[in-house]
Every structure is written in structure tokens, then in C-alpha cells.
Design a protein around this motif. Structure first.
Motif, PDB file in Angstrom:
ATOM      1  N   LEU A  31      32.783  31.749  41.751  1.00 17.51           N
ATOM      2  CA  LEU A  31      33.469  32.488  42.813  1.00 17.51           C
ATOM      3  C   LEU A  31      32.909  34.011  43.229  1.00 17.51           C
ATOM      4  CD1 LEU A  31      36.055  34.261  40.437  1.00 17.51           C
ATOM      5  CD2 LEU A  31      34.482  32.650  39.511  1.00 17.51           C
ATOM      6  N   ARG A  47      29.153  34.692  41.945  1.00 20.62           N
ATOM      7  CA  ARG A  47      29.872  34.295  40.642  1.00 20.62           C
ATOM      8  C   ARG A  47      29.518  33.187  40.043  1.00 20.62           C
ATOM      9  NH1 ARG A  47      35.945  37.354  38.986  1.00 20.62           N
ATOM     10  NH2 ARG A  47      35.755  37.277  37.381  1.00 20.62           N
ATOM     11  N   GLU A 135      30.375  40.459  38.520  1.00 20.58           N
ATOM     12  CA  GLU A 135      31.053  39.806  39.476  1.00 20.58           C
ATOM     13  C   GLU A 135      31.477  40.540  40.585  1.00 20.58           C
ATOM     14  OE1 GLU A 135      35.203  41.011  37.129  1.00 20.58           O
ATOM     15  OE2 GLU A 135      34.007  39.696  35.262  1.00 20.58           O
ATOM     16  N   ASP A 136      31.357  39.700  41.171  1.00 21.71           N
ATOM     17  CA  ASP A 136      32.062  40.253  42.648  1.00 21.71           C
ATOM     18  C   ASP A 136      30.969  40.439  43.247  1.00 21.71           C
ATOM     19  OD1 ASP A 136      33.876  39.125  41.523  1.00 21.71           O
ATOM     20  OD2 ASP A 136      35.387  39.881  42.426  1.00 21.71           O
ATOM     21  N   LYS A 183      36.428  49.203  41.687  1.00 25.05           N
ATOM     22  CA  LYS A 183      35.853  47.878  41.790  1.00 25.05           C
ATOM     23  C   LYS A 183      35.500  47.365  43.574  1.00 25.05           C
ATOM     24  CE  LYS A 183      37.986  44.637  39.284  1.00 25.05           C
ATOM     25  NZ  LYS A 183      38.840  43.798  38.787  1.00 25.05           N
ATOM     26  N   TYR A 268      47.018  35.762  46.043  1.00 22.30           N
ATOM     27  CA  TYR A 268      45.613  36.642  46.542  1.00 22.30           C
ATOM     28  C   TYR A 268      45.390  36.433  48.657  1.00 22.30           C
ATOM     29  CZ  TYR A 268      44.141  39.075  42.696  1.00 22.30           C
ATOM     30  OH  TYR A 268      43.795  39.886  41.713  1.00 22.30           O
ATOM     31  N   PHE A 304      42.622  29.470  38.125  1.00 20.95           N
ATOM     32  CA  PHE A 304      43.535  30.709  38.372  1.00 20.95           C
ATOM     33  C   PHE A 304      44.231  30.789  39.440  1.00 20.95           C
ATOM     34  CE2 PHE A 304      45.672  35.015  38.733  1.00 20.95           C
ATOM     35  CZ  PHE A 304      46.058  35.419  37.880  1.00 20.95           C
ATOM     36  N   VAL A 307      45.510  31.759  45.232  1.00 19.00           N
ATOM     37  CA  VAL A 307      43.844  32.714  45.119  1.00 19.00           C
ATOM     38  C   VAL A 307      42.661  33.221  46.464  1.00 19.00           C
ATOM     39  CG1 VAL A 307      42.121  34.728  43.798  1.00 19.00           C
ATOM     40  CG2 VAL A 307      43.868  34.121  42.762  1.00 19.00           C
ATOM     41  N   PHE A 309      39.886  35.073  47.815  1.00 15.96           N
ATOM     42  CA  PHE A 309      39.484  36.483  47.357  1.00 15.96           C
ATOM     43  C   PHE A 309      37.737  35.790  48.475  1.00 15.96           C
ATOM     44  CE2 PHE A 309      37.111  39.504  45.456  1.00 15.96           C
ATOM     45  CZ  PHE A 309      38.134  40.431  45.174  1.00 15.96           C
ATOM     46  N   ASP A 328      40.271  30.966  41.722  1.00 18.44           N
ATOM     47  CA  ASP A 328      39.369  31.808  41.057  1.00 18.44           C
ATOM     48  C   ASP A 328      38.028  30.435  40.191  1.00 18.44           C
ATOM     49  OD1 ASP A 328      39.476  34.178  41.248  1.00 18.44           O
ATOM     50  OD2 ASP A 328      40.717  34.856  39.073  1.00 18.44           O
TER      51      ASP A 328
END
Ligand code: MAN
Length: 350
Positions: A31, A47, A135-136, A183, A268, A304, A307, A309, A328
Motif C-alpha cells: 500500500l 509499504r 508506513e506511508d 502522520k 477514504y 480494508f 479506501v 490513499f 489497503d
């Protein structure tokens, strides 16, 4: 409204396309990649979220301890366990992540077919601030090299980490630049009035909320003059949470930031935020409607669902190519026309 032109190759990367980091781990999700150009190729800093194969009736997940992986196991029937969210569990009042994330480099000539090159080691969590992983990661290329801002997760909290590299083999300056809870940090690629700028997302559980803030720095390590520039909007696609995507894009109308917004039921979407070119704390316009919503199957269903993102993109003239995590679980690509996004924004103060 959906202004995105999705790649017909989507998803362009799935967990099965990448090898686990260690024996005994399975990749559950790929992701939210950082994106950059390096040595005439397009690179993603993925990620990668892993855990051991799940046994019937149990939940198990890895955490880092003194540089190695420790597996935590809980019975699903344990009355002290709350496992309602596939991403997080709560045991005896403490939160844990159900997967452990690290960052992995892949590269491509065409921006669609990616492979893992030899000689570029993964970036793994290190030290007490990253025991639940990293992450991210946003990547911004400046004259001196690549500046990375990413999420550090541990029982101490969730904060923003910073790394610098020139060659993607040696990394320097690993430190926390925004303390918990924070974040979604996107550093601007250009200085403004001789100061560095960054967007970030502190969270307040009581007064305040999950809003986008702007900060300044003389050196990329020490940040101050924090200002809140965008808040959540009731009954809107960004009613519960906002967060910056990748570095803001310089346009003739101002800095365009593609950001994510989520509702209280964790849907999202993406939208745009336009900031004054000389004073980015001044918001000029913002998306009333989302510019991209989870509508494709791979965006609606997965680890998930619902989403979209993004925290990485490439710009080529008017074409903005975003790479994003869908549900995700998988990595996808879509294009926007920057002028179309700008034309869709509505005047806004905050
Ligand atoms: C979090 C982010 C992302 C993730 C979304 C959706 O807010 O940190 O890692 O993609 O939630 O689950």
C-alpha cells in the motif's frame, strides 16, 4: 464526481508479486507508495505489511524487538481481545497493529510494470519508536538528494520520521520530526522565502480534530510556526479525518495539494487544496466534492475496503500520475489533469 483516469492495468502490484522479507511471513497488503524518478526510471517505495499465516481461531502478528521479529498470538475467543478492525486490535486496553510494515523499493521503465532491483535493501523499522513498523513514506527530490517523511509506529505513539538519501543505499538523519500523534507529513519540494515548509496531521482526541497543519523549518529537522490550514467538514466526504498526500504541486494558481479525506465510517476519498504560492498558510480553494472516490471493485473490496490513499505522484506537464493504495491491499495508478482539478476547486478560507 470522479476526475481520475484509472489505469486499465490496475491493480499494478499485488501482495503475491513481492517476496516476504523473512521466512515465516506472508505479505497481506501492499500500500501507499512514495514515488520518485531516479537513474531514468520510475520508482515506488512500497509499504509492505506482513504477518505470519493465520491459524484457525487465533490472531497472530509480528512486532520488532531488539532488531528481530517477535510473534504475538491471541485467541479470538479471549474476552480481553477486541478485533473489530482488520488493521488494529486492542488487548487489555492496549492497541496493536495486525501487520508489521516496512518499506521496499521497486522500479520500472514504463510506470506500470515494476520489479525489485538487486542491491537496494528494504528499509526496516529500527529502535524503540518503530517497533510496530514504518508506513506511508513520502519522497521529495531536492537539489541535494531525496528527503523522506514517513509514519513511525510503536507503543510510544505514532509520529513522523525523517530520512535522507542520495543513492537509496545509504540513509541518514533518522529522527522523529513531528511527535505523536502525528502522520501524513508532506515536505514541499521548494523553499519559500528561504524556509522549508511541510504539511502534517496532528490529532486531538478532544478539542480540535484530525486537521491539516502547515509548519516551517530552517533545516528540515526543527519545525515551528505551526498553523492549522484545513479542518474536517460535517456531512462531507472529509468529515472525520484529513491528511496530506505527496509534496504540493507548484501551479500557476498556487500550491495544489492532493489530500485524503475520510468519513466516520472510514471511506477514504481524494480532494484538492490550493494554497497561496508565497504564503502557503493562506488557503485559496478546496474541493467541495471528492475528485476520486472508491468506485472500482479493487477500491471497494480488500483488506480494508472503500479506501483510496495516495502519498506519491509524478508530474509531467498537465498530467499528474498518482500511485495509490486501494482497499489497503493493492497498488494502483491513475491520472488527473492538473487544470481540470484546479477548475473543480471552490473558494475556501479553511
Ligand atoms: C490510515 C493511514 C493509511 C491507511 C488508511 C486506511 O489513516 O495511515 O495507512 O491506508 O488509514 O486504512
Amino acid at each position: 464526481m470522479d476526475l481520475a483516469r484509472r489505469s486499465t492495468h490496475n491493480p499494478i502490484l499485488k501482495p503475491a508479486d513481492i517476496k516476504p522479507s523473512t521466512e515465516g511471513m506472508q505479505i497481506e497488503c501492499l500500500l501507499n507508495p512514495g514515488v520518485f524518478r531516479f537513474e531514468n526510471k520510475i520508482w515506488l517505495l512500497l509499504r509492505v505489511a506482513e504477518r505470519p499465516e493465520q491459524e484457525e481461531g487465533m490472531i497472530s502478528f509480528p512486532v520488532l524487538k531488539d532488531g528481530s521479529i517477535e510473534i504475538k498470538r491471541f485467541s479470538k475467543d479471549d474476552p480481553d481481545l477486541d478485533a473489530g478492525d482488520p488493521r488494529i486490535i486492542n488487548y487489555k486496553g492496549r492497541d496493536y497493529l495486525t501487520t508489521l510494515s516496512h518499506l521496499r523499493l521497486v522500479c520500472s521503465n514504463d510506470g506500470i510494470h515494476f520489479h525489485e532491483p538487486e542491491g537496494y535493501p528494504p528499509i526496516l523499522g529500527e529502535g524503540s519508536q518503530e517497533t510496530f513498523g514504518i508506513e506511508d513514506c513520502r519522497v521529495v527530490n531536492m537539489k541535494d538528494g531525496y528527503h523522506l517523511s514517513y509514519t513511525k509506529v510503536s507503543p510510544e505513539g505514532v509520529g513522523v520520521g525523517y530520512l535522507f538519501t542520495k543513492d537509496w543505499k545509504k540513509f541518514e538523519s533518522r529522527s522523529m520530526i513531528f511527535p505523536p500523534h502525528n502522520k501524513d507529513c508532506a515536505i514541499f519540494g521548494d523553499k519559500i522565502n528561504n524556509r522549508y515548509y511541510a504539511l502534517h496531521r496532528p490529532s486531538s482526541p478532544e478539542i480540535g480534530g484530525n486537521y491539516i497543519w502547515l509548519s516551517e523549518s530552517p533545516d528540515l529537522l526543527h519545525w515551528g510556526n505551526h498553523k492549522c490550514i484545513a479542518i474536517t467538514r460535517e456531512n462531507s466526504w472529509d468529515s472525520a479525518r484529513l491528511g496530506a498526500g505527496a509534496a504540493p504541486i507548484r501551479t500557476s494558481k498556487g500550491w495544489l495539494e492532493i489530500y485524503h479525506g475520510a468519513t466516520h465510517d472510514n471511506r477514504y476519498c481524494l480532494g484538492g487544496l490550493l494554497l497561496d504560492i508565497n504564503d502557503p498558510s493562506r488557503v485559496i480553494a478546496r474541493s467541495e466534492q471528492a475528485i476520486m472516490e472508491p468506485i472500482a471493485d479493487y477500491e471497494k473490496t480488500g483488506f480494508f475496503g472503500n479506501v483510496i490513499f495516495t502519498n506519491g505522484h509524478l508530474l509531467d506537464g498537465d498530467t499528474l500520475t498518482i500511485y495509490y493504495g486501494a482497499s489497503d491491499e493493492v497498488i494502483c495508478m491513475a491520472e488527473f489533469s492538473v487544470s481540470e482539478v484546479l477548475a473543480s476547486l471552490k473558494k475556501s478560507r479553511i
